[in-house]
Design an enzyme around this catalytic site. Structure first.
Site, PDB file in Angstrom:
ATOM      1  CG  ASP A 137      44.771  78.803 -35.388  1.00 40.01           C
ATOM      2  OD1 ASP A 137      43.882  79.491 -34.871  1.00 40.01           O
ATOM      3  OD2 ASP A 137      45.953  78.819 -34.991  1.00 40.01           O
ATOM      4  CB  VAL A 172      43.991  71.311 -28.830  1.00 44.81           C
ATOM      5  CG1 VAL A 172      42.981  72.074 -27.991  1.00 44.81           C
ATOM      6  CG2 VAL A 172      43.793  71.622 -30.310  1.00 44.81           C
TER       7      VAL A 172
HETATM    8  P1  IMP Z   1      46.401  78.004 -39.860  1.00 37.60           P
HETATM    9  O1  IMP Z   1      47.192  78.196 -41.117  1.00 37.60           O
HETATM   10  O2  IMP Z   1      46.676  79.078 -38.846  1.00 37.60           O
HETATM   11  O3  IMP Z   1      44.923  77.798 -40.067  1.00 37.60           O
HETATM   12  O4  IMP Z   1      47.011  76.755 -39.131  1.00 37.60           O
HETATM   13  C1  IMP Z   1      46.738  75.485 -39.484  1.00 37.60           C
HETATM   14  C2  IMP Z   1      47.812  74.585 -38.922  1.00 37.60           C
HETATM   15  O5  IMP Z   1      48.341  75.104 -37.704  1.00 37.60           O
HETATM   16  C3  IMP Z   1      47.263  73.235 -38.585  1.00 37.60           C
HETATM   17  O6  IMP Z   1      47.386  72.354 -39.655  1.00 37.60           O
HETATM   18  C4  IMP Z   1      48.114  72.830 -37.410  1.00 37.60           C
HETATM   19  O7  IMP Z   1      49.263  72.155 -37.866  1.00 37.60           O
HETATM   20  C5  IMP Z   1      48.540  74.119 -36.753  1.00 37.60           C
HETATM   21  N1  IMP Z   1      47.745  74.445 -35.549  1.00 37.60           N
HETATM   22  C6  IMP Z   1      46.878  75.473 -35.383  1.00 37.60           C
HETATM   23  N2  IMP Z   1      46.320  75.474 -34.170  1.00 37.60           N
HETATM   24  C7  IMP Z   1      46.859  74.408 -33.522  1.00 37.60           C
HETATM   25  C8  IMP Z   1      46.669  73.847 -32.204  1.00 37.60           C
HETATM   26  O8  IMP Z   1      45.895  74.320 -31.351  1.00 37.60           O
HETATM   27  N3  IMP Z   1      47.403  72.742 -31.925  1.00 37.60           N
HETATM   28  C9  IMP Z   1      48.258  72.166 -32.820  1.00 37.60           C
HETATM   29  N4  IMP Z   1      48.453  72.641 -34.059  1.00 37.60           N
HETATM   30  C10 IMP Z   1      47.768  73.756 -34.409  1.00 37.60           C
END
Ligand code: IMP
Ligand code: MG
Length: 181
Positions: free
Chosen positions: A104, A154
């Site tokens: 994300d 999601v």
């Molecule tokens: P990042 O550090 O923002 O890339 O987030 C990664 C983590 O955020 C993932 O391993 C998920 O646990 C959580 N995450 C991000 N987007 C979603 C989503 O749409 N649904 C559920 N978990 C999410």
């Protein structure tokens, strides 16, 4: 709670996930045929994906897990990553493939790649089931990617909202009223 009562729609079906996993598994089996592969699952979200992915491969892999946290009970990243559980074994000389449920903001994965790269693996690469590029803050290079998805929250197939919905067999969009209260 009924598992499906707060799901607005199915974004990616079980069938689509299955097909994509067999594609990725085939490619990994080719790319790492002569490697000492170690798949590192990022708990908890990647567990469903990783267990299906490793069983669709026809090469051997070792597995290990890390547990990191950046979220709490929110749908937006806090920007801070904490290691809650580290790997059991050293990874020097290993071909490490990090398995993640979703990329994300990129904060979690770029942190993890940096941490693990510092331990001198032979190689390090990332495989994510989902990619939500619209909210990227930190660049992460992906070797394998299942699906690019729009900026929607999601759940299912390992992904949670406040620890719920992980056992949904498909990727669904949560009704906004569930987290907008
Ligand atoms: P990042 O550090 O923002 O890339 O987030 C990664 C983590 O955020 C993932 O391993 C998920 O646990 C959580 N995450 C991000 N987007 C979603 C989503 O749409 N649904 C559920 N978990 C999410
Ligand atoms: Mg996760």
């Amino acid at each position: 709670m009924n598992l499906e009562s707060n799901i607005a729609s199915i974004l990616i079906s079980e069938e689509q996930i299955k097909d994509k996993i067999s594609e990725i598994a085939k490619q990994i089996s080719i790319d790492y045929e002569k490697s000492d592969l170690l798949m590192v699952g990022v708990l908890k979200g990647s567990m469903v994906f990783m267990s299906d992915l490793m069983r669709a491969m026809n090469i051997n892999t070792k597995i290990d897990f890390m547990c990191v946290s950046s979220y709490g009970a929110s749908t937006k990243t806090s920007g801070q990553v904490r290691i809650l559980m580290d790997l059991r074994e050293p990874i020097d000389g290993k071909d490490v493939l990090i398995i993640e449920d979703i990329l994300d903001s990129g904060v979690t994965l770029s942190y993890l790649v940096d941490v693990l790269r510092a331990r001198n693996p032979k190689s390090i690469a990332v495989c994510t089931l989902l990619d939500k590029p619209s909210r990227r803050k930190s660049e992460v290079q992906l070797k394998y990617r299942g699906f690019v998805i729009p900026d929607e929250f999601v759940v299912g197939y390992g992904l949670d909202y406040a620890e719920d919905y992980r056992n949904l067999p498909y990727i669904g969009v949560l009704k906004p009223e569930v987290y907008e209260i």
